[in-house]
Design an enzyme around this catalytic site. Structure first.
Site, short mmCIF file in Angstrom:
data_model
loop_
_atom_site.label_atom_id
_atom_site.label_comp_id
_atom_site.label_asym_id
_atom_site.label_seq_id
_atom_site.Cartn_x
_atom_site.Cartn_y
_atom_site.Cartn_z
N SER A 46 0.80 -1.23 0.00
CA SER A 46 0.00 0.00 0.00
C SER A 46 0.84 1.28 0.00
O SER A 46 0.33 2.34 -0.36
CB SER A 46 -0.94 0.01 1.21
OG SER A 46 -0.22 -0.17 2.39
N ASP A 349 -3.09 7.88 8.26
CA ASP A 349 -3.88 6.96 9.09
C ASP A 349 -2.92 6.22 10.01
O ASP A 349 -1.77 6.64 10.17
CB ASP A 349 -4.77 6.05 8.23
CG ASP A 349 -3.96 5.09 7.37
OD1 ASP A 349 -2.72 4.99 7.56
OD2 ASP A 349 -4.55 4.43 6.50
N HIS A 352 -0.13 4.75 7.25
CA HIS A 352 0.30 5.35 5.98
C HIS A 352 0.63 6.83 6.12
O HIS A 352 -0.02 7.53 6.89
CB HIS A 352 -0.80 5.14 4.92
CG HIS A 352 -1.13 3.69 4.73
ND1 HIS A 352 -2.28 3.13 5.22
CD2 HIS A 352 -0.43 2.71 4.13
CE1 HIS A 352 -2.28 1.84 4.93
NE2 HIS A 352 -1.18 1.55 4.26
#
Ligand code: NAG
Ligand code: NAG
Ligand code: NAG
Ligand code: NAG
Ligand code: NAG
Ligand code: NAG
Length: 381
Positions: A46, A349, A352
């Site tokens: 991600s 978050d 990330h």
């Protein structure tokens, strides 16, 4: 009058300085252009996925709404690398409409270097994502390669591969699932760092990264950039569960020392392995990108980068770090709050980075890797 002149000449000096700085920064934005890369092929999770997994909803993308599918409020490090190389942002490999003229992004959120055979054998719970791993991304690249190189032996294919940058940034999920579930899954068999060391998790992860690089090089890759792991002992995901641990040890930035040392052990192990790979392949150029150092620099001088919150997520709820591990309260879920200015945070978050953090880390990385990429003004290496 005299005072006014003094002030205006100061203003003039300051604004020309400002102009000079903006010019340098603007110029710096395309530093990698001298390398003449025709394409970038990216592999990862991600942190690098530009839209393959596509399950994230608002406020993801809040700063840069045109760039959907990224686990941030905007752009990722790989985006800034592409911009610096003078290339368009990478299309996710799953994009049916893309032409992939300047590369493709094979990264997929949530995935690991190691496969489920290893996870099962080692009793590591790997979340609820399918068994998709680094090897699957390399296989997807091999299929993609056939679409533009029917015969990899031809001079044209060789040239295309040699003028492409291969970017790989992976491993954090292998450690997330094994040693820091963030309290989300409440896994009974989560490993301590000592247990992970007994399992030889770091050597196994690194071995598989090297195996993947060898595969790419067997297809003709010669320009390789591998990023190390940043000090995730500073992330809400690692910090929240440990806040119940009265014997947890914190460093000068209030990050978890043990986790950061363990990730540093990964980085050192990786660098040694990359060094051997380089020695075995004198025609290739294998460069290590030190995200650990870049993040430490930003932590130490965060005000210079406009950052105020080092470990508190912009988006999320609960406790000191805006993260509790309650799966219904993750960023993007209904009624989960988010800050108005993500650029003041390192973390968007629980895991990330914000676009600002990605931009600043990319800037530091580019400074660091540019000499190692051995590019020169003629665009030749
Ligand atoms: C998004 O795209 C629209 C239409 O192309 C453009 O007007 C707008 O400036 C873009 N926004 C950002 C933040 O790039
Ligand atoms: C591809 O193009 C079609 C037609 O323009 C569009 O409807 C679709 O949303 C596009 N898909 C992606 C993934 O961009
Ligand atoms: C790993 O274990 C899961 C759950 O028991 C099982 O569904 C899966 O098939 C196993 N995978 C491998 C590669 O052994
Ligand atoms: C608590 O912190 C100590 C020191 O870092 C560590 O050795 C121990 O494994 C931690 N306990 C748990 C349950 O994570
Ligand atoms: C998570 O949050 C939901 C919604 O507030 C709540 O119903 C649930 O009990 C929470 N779960 C835990 C484990 O705290
Ligand atoms: C730049 O690249 C060219 C072509 O490979 C080479 O001949 C030249 O020596 C290089 N110059 C520098 C300063 O490295």
């Amino acid at each position: 009058m005299a005072t006014t002149t003094l002030i205006s000449s100061h203003v003039l000096i300051i604004s020309s300085l400002f102009f000079l700085i903006s010019f340098l920064q603007l110029n710096g934005a395309h530093e990698l252009k001298v390398c003449g890369f025709q394409a970038i092929y990216a592999f990862g999770d991600s942190l690098t996925d530009t839209g393959n997994a596509m399950f994230l909803t608002y406020p993801y993308g809040m700063t840069n709404p045109n760039q959907t599918g990224r686990a941030s409020d905007g752009l990722l490090i790989v985006d800034y690398i592409a911009q610096s190389a003078g290339l368009p942002l990478l299309n996710p490999s799953g994009d049916k409409n893309a032409t992939f003229q300047s590369g493709a992004d094979f990264a997929y959120s949530g995935i690991t270097v190691l496969n489920d055979k290893f996870h099962n054998k080692s009793n590591i719970f790997r979340g609820y994502v399918p068994d998709f791993n680094l090897q699957s991304e390399i296989k997807a690249f091999k299929t993609h390669l056939k679409s533009f190189c029917k015969n990899p032996k031809t001079l044209e294919c060789k040239k295309k591969m040699e003028s492409s940058l291969f970017f790989l940034w992976m491993g954090i999920n292998d450690y997330n699932y094994a040693i820091a579930d963030g309290g989300i899954e409440a896994i009974p068999y989560l490993k301590t760092i000592e247990q992970a060391k007994k399992l030889k998790l770091v050597p196994t992860v690194v071995k598989h990264i090297i195996r993947a690089l060898k595969k790419l090089m067997s297809y003709g890759a010669t320009q390789v950039l591998v990023l190390g792991l940043p000090p995730y002992g500073c992330s809400p995901y690692f910090l929240t569960p440990q806040s119940k641990n009265s014997s947890a040890v914190y460093d000068e930035h209030q990050c978890l020392k043990d986790y950061n040392d363990y990730l540093m052990y990964h980085n050192i192990y990786l660098q040694e392995a990359l060094g051997s790979l380089q020695n075995e392949n004198p025609n290739a150029n294998i460069v290590y990108g030190d995200t650990y150092k870049a993040m430490r620099t930003i932590l130490a001088e965060h005000t210079k980068y406009g950052i105020e919150m080092l470990s508190q997520a912009c988006c999320g709820v609960g406790g000191k770090y805006h993260f509790t591990g309650n799966i219904t309260k993750l960023c993007g879920r209904p009624d989960v709050p988010f800050c108005s200015d993500p650029s003041k945070h390192i973390f968007f978050d629980h895991l990330h980075f914000t676009q600002n953090m990605n931009e600043k880390m990319a800037g530091l990385l580019i400074q660091d890797i540019l000499p190692k990429l051995k590019c020169n003004a003629t665009g030749k290496r």
